[in-house]
Design an enzyme around this catalytic site. Structure first.
Site, mmCIF file in Angstrom:
data_model
loop_
_atom_site.group_PDB
_atom_site.id
_atom_site.type_symbol
_atom_site.label_atom_id
_atom_site.label_comp_id
_atom_site.label_asym_id
_atom_site.label_seq_id
_atom_site.Cartn_x
_atom_site.Cartn_y
_atom_site.Cartn_z
ATOM 1 N N THR A 112 -5.419 4.441 5.387
ATOM 2 C CA THR A 112 -4.305 3.748 6.031
ATOM 3 C C THR A 112 -3.293 3.290 4.964
ATOM 4 O O THR A 112 -3.641 3.159 3.786
ATOM 5 C CB THR A 112 -4.802 2.550 6.852
ATOM 6 O OG1 THR A 112 -5.583 1.694 6.017
ATOM 7 C CG2 THR A 112 -5.670 3.027 8.021
ATOM 8 N N THR A 114 -1.204 0.555 3.755
ATOM 9 C CA THR A 114 -1.290 -0.538 2.783
ATOM 10 C C THR A 114 -2.559 -0.435 1.949
ATOM 11 O O THR A 114 -2.549 -0.694 0.739
ATOM 12 C CB THR A 114 -1.245 -1.897 3.501
ATOM 13 O OG1 THR A 114 -0.033 -1.995 4.246
ATOM 14 C CG2 THR A 114 -1.318 -3.048 2.507
ATOM 15 N N CYS A 115 -3.639 -0.037 2.575
ATOM 16 C CA CYS A 115 -4.912 0.101 1.871
ATOM 17 C C CYS A 115 -4.818 1.150 0.773
ATOM 18 O O CYS A 115 -5.407 0.999 -0.303
ATOM 19 C CB CYS A 115 -6.015 0.486 2.859
ATOM 20 S SG CYS A 115 -6.136 -0.612 4.282
ATOM 21 N N SER A 116 -4.081 2.213 1.037
ATOM 22 C CA SER A 116 -4.010 3.350 0.120
ATOM 23 C C SER A 116 -2.925 3.195 -0.942
ATOM 24 O O SER A 116 -3.085 3.690 -2.061
ATOM 25 C CB SER A 116 -3.758 4.642 0.902
ATOM 26 O OG SER A 116 -4.814 4.885 1.821
ATOM 27 N N LEU A 120 -6.256 -0.880 -2.593
ATOM 28 C CA LEU A 120 -7.221 -0.215 -3.483
ATOM 29 C C LEU A 120 -6.633 0.075 -4.857
ATOM 30 O O LEU A 120 -7.282 -0.224 -5.881
ATOM 31 C CB LEU A 120 -7.743 1.061 -2.824
ATOM 32 C CG LEU A 120 -8.658 1.958 -3.681
ATOM 33 C CD1 LEU A 120 -9.858 1.189 -4.214
ATOM 34 C CD2 LEU A 120 -9.108 3.179 -2.870
#
Length: 252
Positions: A112, A114-116, A120
């Site tokens: 997804t 923001t996560c990517s 992270l």
């Protein structure tokens, strides 16, 4: 009857709880039977209450023991050969947290945006700086299975650990931030961080975004986005669970 014998699983009780108005309803529906947890100290103390919390339950707080769960991981075994030399490995909360100080940052989903693009990568680039503050390991947790988490790590160009076995999730995970699959949502529920995102994103049950320092199996510090878990949230806040905020806390 299974409750009376202490043989009911967490997933089974969750199902009963969902139909009976929560954990208390589940226990009442089963005759107020004595309940036996097959916990492993020091994680078993107050785990039942939180491991059975459904969506919207109170988040874990400082000093609480983290949930005693089994993470279904995939580890490299070159003896298998072929294009997919991996086998299943059960990794417990005790394996990861007992006698250690670790950081977990949890997010709604692999791949997804923001996560990517930020969450992270931020921890990956600050991995050594965070460890230098007295942290033994850093884990990224999501309610995704081990296959999805591995492919996400590869797509993020994380460097795979192919031989070292010092971390229980290796070999086959990654050299810096380790990706931790909470596919059945048991750790997330136990932390009181379960959130349903079906209306806006079609995710179903996932983790609310947060970060936590776990010290010898207990919560030392938590950073919860927005200060509380929201169900079917429109926004996906990202202000306090980032690597910079975590590093600022650890340097105090």
């Amino acid at each position: 009857k299974m409750l009376r014998r202490g043989a009911v699983s967490l997933c089974a009780l969750s199902s009963v709880a969902a139909r009976s108005g929560g954990v208390a309803g589940a226990i009442n529906a089963c005759g107020n039977s004595a309940f036996v947890m097959q916990g492993r100290a020091p994680f078993a103390g107050n785990v039942f209450k939180r491991a059975m919390s459904l969506k919207g339950g109170a988040p874990a707080k400082e000093g609480d023991a983290v949930p005693d769960v089994v993470f279904k991981c995939r580890v490299r075994d070159d003896k298998i050969g072929g294009d997919n030399p991996f086998d299943w490995k059960d990794v417990t909360s005790a394996d990861l947290f007992k006698g250690k100080r670790v950081v977990i940052f949890s997010l709604p989903g692999a791949f997804t945006p923001t996560c990517s693009t930020t969450h992270l990568p931020g921890y990956e680039s600050n991995y050594e700086a965070i460890k230098a503050c007295g942290v033994d390991e850093i884990y990224c947790l999501s309610v995704n299975d081990a296959f999805v988490m591995r492919q996400w790590g590869i797509s993020q160009k994380l460097e795979e650990e192919k031989s070292d076995t010092s971390n229980p999730t290796n070999p086959g995970n990654f050299k810096k931030v380790k990706l931790l699959p909470d596919g059945a949502c048991m750790f997330t529920r136990g932390m009181g961080m379960s959130s349903t995102w079906d209306t806006n994103r079609g995710f179903g049950e996932r983790s609310w975004r947060y970060s936590v320092v776990i010290n010898d199996g207990k919560v030392e510090k938590m950073f919860i986005e927005g200060g509380a878990v929201e169900q079917n949230s429109g926004p996906d806040p990202f202000k306090v669970s980032d690597a910079t905020t975590m590093l600022g806390y650890l340097k105090k």
